[in-house]
Write a protein that holds these residues in place. Structure first.
Motif, PDB file in Angstrom:
ATOM      1  N   GLY A 346       0.814  -1.206   0.000  1.00 24.51           N
ATOM      2  CA  GLY A 346       0.000   0.000   0.000  1.00 24.51           C
ATOM      3  C   GLY A 346       0.840   1.244   0.000  1.00 24.51           C
ATOM      4  N   PHE A 347       0.185   2.383   0.238  1.00 25.83           N
ATOM      5  CA  PHE A 347       0.869   3.670   0.184  1.00 25.83           C
ATOM      6  C   PHE A 347       1.494   4.065   1.515  1.00 25.83           C
ATOM      7  CE2 PHE A 347      -1.875   5.333  -3.573  1.00 25.83           C
ATOM      8  CZ  PHE A 347      -1.081   4.616  -4.450  1.00 25.83           C
ATOM      9  N   SER A 348       0.884   3.669   2.642  1.00 24.82           N
ATOM     10  CA  SER A 348       1.403   4.043   3.953  1.00 24.82           C
ATOM     11  C   SER A 348       0.861   3.068   4.980  1.00 24.82           C
ATOM     12  CB  SER A 348       0.981   5.479   4.307  1.00 24.82           C
ATOM     13  OG  SER A 348      -0.397   5.534   4.637  1.00 24.82           O
ATOM     14  N   GLY A 349       1.179   3.298   6.238  1.00 21.69           N
ATOM     15  CA  GLY A 349       0.625   2.477   7.301  1.00 21.69           C
ATOM     16  C   GLY A 349      -0.570   3.117   7.973  1.00 21.69           C
ATOM     17  N   THR A 350      -1.071   4.229   7.446  1.00 22.52           N
ATOM     18  CA  THR A 350      -2.198   4.936   8.046  1.00 22.52           C
ATOM     19  C   THR A 350      -3.495   4.181   7.790  1.00 22.52           C
ATOM     20  OG1 THR A 350      -1.065   7.052   7.659  1.00 22.52           O
ATOM     21  CG2 THR A 350      -3.435   7.136   8.138  1.00 22.52           C
ATOM     22  N   ASP A 351      -4.300   3.993   8.839  1.00 20.14           N
ATOM     23  CA  ASP A 351      -5.570   3.293   8.686  1.00 20.14           C
ATOM     24  C   ASP A 351      -6.439   4.008   7.654  1.00 20.14           C
ATOM     25  OD1 ASP A 351      -4.899   1.433  10.572  1.00 20.14           O
ATOM     26  OD2 ASP A 351      -6.005   2.381  12.211  1.00 20.14           O
ATOM     27  N   GLY A 352      -6.992   3.233   6.734  1.00 23.24           N
ATOM     28  CA  GLY A 352      -7.871   3.790   5.720  1.00 23.24           C
ATOM     29  C   GLY A 352      -7.179   4.212   4.450  1.00 23.24           C
ATOM     30  N   ASP A 353      -5.842   4.297   4.461  1.00 25.48           N
ATOM     31  CA  ASP A 353      -5.112   4.678   3.244  1.00 25.48           C
ATOM     32  C   ASP A 353      -5.115   3.502   2.265  1.00 25.48           C
ATOM     33  OD1 ASP A 353      -3.685   6.210   1.474  1.00 25.48           O
ATOM     34  OD2 ASP A 353      -1.900   6.413   2.734  1.00 25.48           O
ATOM     35  N   VAL A 354      -4.698   3.775   1.037  1.00 27.23           N
ATOM     36  CA  VAL A 354      -4.735   2.751  -0.002  1.00 27.23           C
ATOM     37  C   VAL A 354      -3.858   1.556   0.390  1.00 27.23           C
ATOM     38  CG1 VAL A 354      -4.132   2.217  -2.396  1.00 27.23           C
ATOM     39  CG2 VAL A 354      -5.229   4.402  -1.835  1.00 27.23           C
ATOM     40  N   ALA A 355      -4.460   0.371   0.348  1.00 32.70           N
ATOM     41  CA  ALA A 355      -3.735  -0.880   0.600  1.00 32.70           C
ATOM     42  C   ALA A 355      -4.400  -1.976  -0.224  1.00 32.70           C
ATOM     43  CB  ALA A 355      -3.764  -1.235   2.083  1.00 32.70           C
ATOM     44  N   TRP A 356      -3.575  -2.903  -0.683  1.00 32.55           N
ATOM     45  CA  TRP A 356      -4.061  -4.035  -1.469  1.00 32.55           C
ATOM     46  C   TRP A 356      -3.665  -5.333  -0.773  1.00 32.55           C
ATOM     47  CZ3 TRP A 356      -1.361   0.047  -3.737  1.00 32.55           C
ATOM     48  CH2 TRP A 356      -2.065   0.837  -4.650  1.00 32.55           C
ATOM     49  N   ARG A 357      -4.529  -6.328  -0.840  1.00 27.76           N
ATOM     50  CA  ARG A 357      -4.250  -7.643  -0.255  1.00 27.76           C
ATOM     51  C   ARG A 357      -4.417  -8.699  -1.347  1.00 27.76           C
ATOM     52  NH1 ARG A 357      -3.937  -9.595   4.928  1.00 27.76           N
ATOM     53  NH2 ARG A 357      -4.500  -7.511   5.710  1.00 27.76           N
ATOM     54  N   PHE A 358      -3.359  -9.500  -1.543  1.00 26.74           N
ATOM     55  CA  PHE A 358      -3.351 -10.525  -2.587  1.00 26.74           C
ATOM     56  C   PHE A 358      -3.125 -11.901  -1.976  1.00 26.74           C
ATOM     57  CE2 PHE A 358      -1.519  -6.625  -4.422  1.00 26.74           C
ATOM     58  CZ  PHE A 358      -2.415  -6.393  -5.459  1.00 26.74           C
ATOM     59  N   SER A 359      -3.465 -12.917  -2.747  1.00 26.33           N
ATOM     60  CA  SER A 359      -3.089 -14.277  -2.376  1.00 26.33           C
ATOM     61  C   SER A 359      -1.577 -14.427  -2.455  1.00 26.33           C
ATOM     62  CB  SER A 359      -3.751 -15.289  -3.316  1.00 26.33           C
ATOM     63  OG  SER A 359      -5.154 -15.137  -3.327  1.00 26.33           O
ATOM     64  N   ALA A 360      -1.054 -15.452  -1.807  1.00 29.92           N
ATOM     65  CA  ALA A 360       0.379 -15.734  -1.905  1.00 29.92           C
ATOM     66  C   ALA A 360       0.713 -16.210  -3.322  1.00 29.92           C
ATOM     67  CB  ALA A 360       0.775 -16.784  -0.888  1.00 29.92           C
ATOM     68  N   PHE A 361       1.915 -15.852  -3.794  1.00 33.12           N
ATOM     69  CA  PHE A 361       2.338 -16.188  -5.149  1.00 33.12           C
ATOM     70  C   PHE A 361       3.778 -16.685  -5.136  1.00 33.12           C
ATOM     71  CE2 PHE A 361      -1.045 -13.141  -5.759  1.00 33.12           C
ATOM     72  CZ  PHE A 361      -1.709 -13.561  -6.899  1.00 33.12           C
ATOM     73  N   GLN A 362       4.135 -17.389  -6.177  1.00 35.90           N
ATOM     74  CA  GLN A 362       5.526 -17.672  -6.491  1.00 35.90           C
ATOM     75  C   GLN A 362       6.035 -16.538  -7.392  1.00 35.90           C
ATOM     76  OE1 GLN A 362       7.214 -20.369  -5.203  1.00 35.90           O
ATOM     77  NE2 GLN A 362       5.308 -20.685  -4.037  1.00 35.90           N
ATOM     78  N   ILE A 363       7.347 -16.461  -7.549  1.00 35.64           N
ATOM     79  CA  ILE A 363       7.932 -15.502  -8.476  1.00 35.64           C
ATOM     80  C   ILE A 363       8.712 -16.280  -9.529  1.00 35.64           C
ATOM     81  CG2 ILE A 363       9.518 -13.556  -8.765  1.00 35.64           C
ATOM     82  CD1 ILE A 363       8.943 -12.749  -5.896  1.00 35.64           C
ATOM     83  N   ARG A 364       8.363 -16.078 -10.794  1.00 36.99           N
ATOM     84  CA  ARG A 364       9.031 -16.796 -11.878  1.00 36.99           C
ATOM     85  C   ARG A 364       9.402 -15.807 -12.978  1.00 36.99           C
ATOM     86  NH1 ARG A 364       8.236 -22.020 -10.582  1.00 36.99           N
ATOM     87  NH2 ARG A 364       6.278 -22.596  -9.540  1.00 36.99           N
ATOM     88  N   ARG A 365      10.537 -16.043 -13.589  1.00 36.70           N
ATOM     89  CA  ARG A 365      10.993 -15.177 -14.684  1.00 36.70           C
ATOM     90  C   ARG A 365      10.325 -15.593 -15.984  1.00 36.70           C
ATOM     91  NH1 ARG A 365      15.410 -11.943 -13.059  1.00 36.70           N
ATOM     92  NH2 ARG A 365      15.542 -11.140 -15.193  1.00 36.70           N
ATOM     93  N   ARG A 366      10.042 -14.574 -16.802  1.00 34.71           N
ATOM     94  CA  ARG A 366       9.525 -14.804 -18.139  1.00 34.71           C
ATOM     95  C   ARG A 366      10.304 -13.956 -19.122  1.00 34.71           C
ATOM     96  NH1 ARG A 366       3.308 -13.923 -18.647  1.00 34.71           N
ATOM     97  NH2 ARG A 366       4.030 -13.719 -20.798  1.00 34.71           N
TER      98      ARG A 366
END
Length: 470
Positions: A346-366
């Motif tokens: 997200g943008f900051s740690g302030t409550d209510g500020d923009v934050a996104w929550r995703f599932s866990a992922f692997q990282i692979r090169r393409r």
């Protein structure tokens, strides 16, 4: 710090310089201010031939030379000013910029430090120290000094409107958002326009965590925006695909050399997966990094110490969002925190500020053409979580800070703020269609719409307007 030394667009045909000094100077200055430094140079060189010791002429020429990427010539022109007046503040500042553009950061810092020692109100030089010093303590101190210098300069009644705007920005960068809001409120009538005052106050209130007030001020900024300030037709995007590709390849190499694991994120991941490269209409690059339990890696430290990277003045070590500039491109760097089987950023740690929550992922090169980059895998699940099921279809007005399915605990007033802020930015680029689409995503009924809606009407038919990409 402005990236002087990076070439401006190549010349257009502007005709031969006039024969009189005043016309040459005015034409050159106007072209330089319009971002056409190369076109300005013949006029300013002619003006210098006519009046070789005129300070304003020499200063305008040197500045245009810097913007055109002619740092060595600029250094010589600034030197000519200093031979006439060794204490000329703007020339001393310009010479330090030229030294940095020539790759001598140590000399540039020495020049800036000597300048501010004798001229503590030289706020631009304080900011340039913050931009190029590799030392975090000096960087933060310089950011603070710049804000204090601007406060002193704005204490009287004679400061230019631009200084009030610069002071609010500097106070926010110094992590003094409440002071910035008070400053803007107390001097509201001294800004360039009511729209500019509302806009600066909105930004300060947002950074202070006063999201509802920030959104209301942003609505007032948009409602009071003079129609004459809005371009009649969409302007070309200065962020080209080639610029994005070059900046990304270079920045990726810097991260890899430092041993930092990263991945393409957000719109950059979307562009590469869907179209094989940066989105044609995009304006920055998005990069993700997984933050370790100990808080590392030290992204701010890496950026601060690297001579080719410019760290945002408001950024601090440990921030979850770090904006920077590299090779003429903006880069948004997001630190992702693992939480159980999820990733949060997200943008900051302030409550209510923009934050996104995703599932866990692997990282692979393409591999994309001759270059390979890491992406979260499975990438299509990530894009669906980020943009919804329709991510395969270009959507002109989508903004993930407003409408992403992955938004987590974001205040509706924050979403409204970004709908307004990005709509205003789109309007200032002449893109009324995007402004309409952004405002339509606001979860809050916005005040002043009777004054905003007329600004969103088409100035002229534009058949391509509805076909631009997300």
């Amino acid at each position: 710090m402005t990236e002087y030394g990076r070439p401006s667009p190549r010349p257009d045909s502007t005709g031969a310089p006039a024969s009189d000094w005043e016309t040459c100077l005015k034409t050159g200055v106007a072209l330089a201010r319009a971002g056409r430094a190369h076109d300005a140079l013949p006029h300013l060189r002619r003006a210098r031939l006519i009046r070789p010791r005129h300070f304003d002429t020499l200063q305008a020429l040197a500045s245009a030379q810097l913007r055109a990427g002619l740092a060595e010539e600029a250094d010589g022109t600034f030197g000519a000013i200093l031979r006439i007046d060794p204490r000329h503040v703007d020339a001393r500042h310009g010479r330090a910029l030229a030294q940095n553009a020539l790759g001598d950061r140590a000399a540039a810092l020495a020049t800036f430090r000597k300048l501010v020692a004798g001229e503590p109100n030289a706020w631009r030089s304080w900011q340039s120290i913050a931009d190029i010093t590799p030392d975090e303590e000096e960087r933060v101190a310089a950011v603070d000094e710049a804000a204090e210098a601007l406060e002193r300069l704005c204490a009287g009644d004679r400061a230019a409107p631009e200084l009030y705007a610069a002071c609010v920005t500097a106070l926010v960068a110094a992590r003094r958002a409440e002071d910035a809001a008070t400053f803007a409120q107390d001097r509201f009538g001294r800004f360039r326009s009511a729209s500019a005052a509302h806009d600066k106050l909105a930004g300060a209130l947002y950074r202070a965590g006063r999201f509802r007030e920030a959104a209301l001020q942003k609505a007032s900024a948009l409602a009071s925006l003079p129609a004459a300030d809005i371009p009649a037709a969409p302007r070309a995007n200065p962020f080209g695909i080639a610029t994005g590709n070059d900046a990304l390849a270079s920045f990726a190499a810097i991260l890899e050399a430092a041993g930092i694991d990263y991945f393409l994120a957000a719109g950059t991941a979307l562009g590469f997966h869907r179209e094989g490269g940066p989105l044609a209409h995009d304006r920055d690059l998005d990069i993700g990094v997984i933050r370790r339990a100990d808080g590392g890696p030290d992204l701010a430290g890496l950026i601060r110490a690297h001579p080719d990277l410019i760290l945002d003045r408001g950024a601090r070590p440990g921030d979850r969002y770090i904006p920077l500039h590299h090779q003429g491109a903006g880069i948004d760097l997001f630190a992702h925190d693992p939480q159980a089987d999820q990733l949060v950023c997200g943008f900051s740690g302030t409550d209510g500020d923009v934050a996104w929550r995703f599932s866990a992922f692997q990282i692979r090169r393409r591999t994309f053409g001759k270059t390979s980059y890491p992406l979260l895998d499975p990438v299509e699940r990530y894009l669906t979580e980020s943009y919804g099921d329709g991510w395969r279809t270009p959507d002109h007005g989508f903004a993930s800070a407003i409408s992403s399915p992955a938004l987590d605990g974001v205040s509706p007033w924050v979403r409204a703020f970004y709908a307004l802020a990005r709509a205003k930015s789109a309007l200032m680029r002449g893109d009324r269609a995007k402004a309409r689409a952004l405002l339509a995503q606001s979860p809050v009924r916005l005040p002043g719409m009777d004054r905003i809606l007329p600004k969103l009407a088409r100035a002229r038919p534009d058949k391509e307007e509805e076909t631009r990409f997300r």
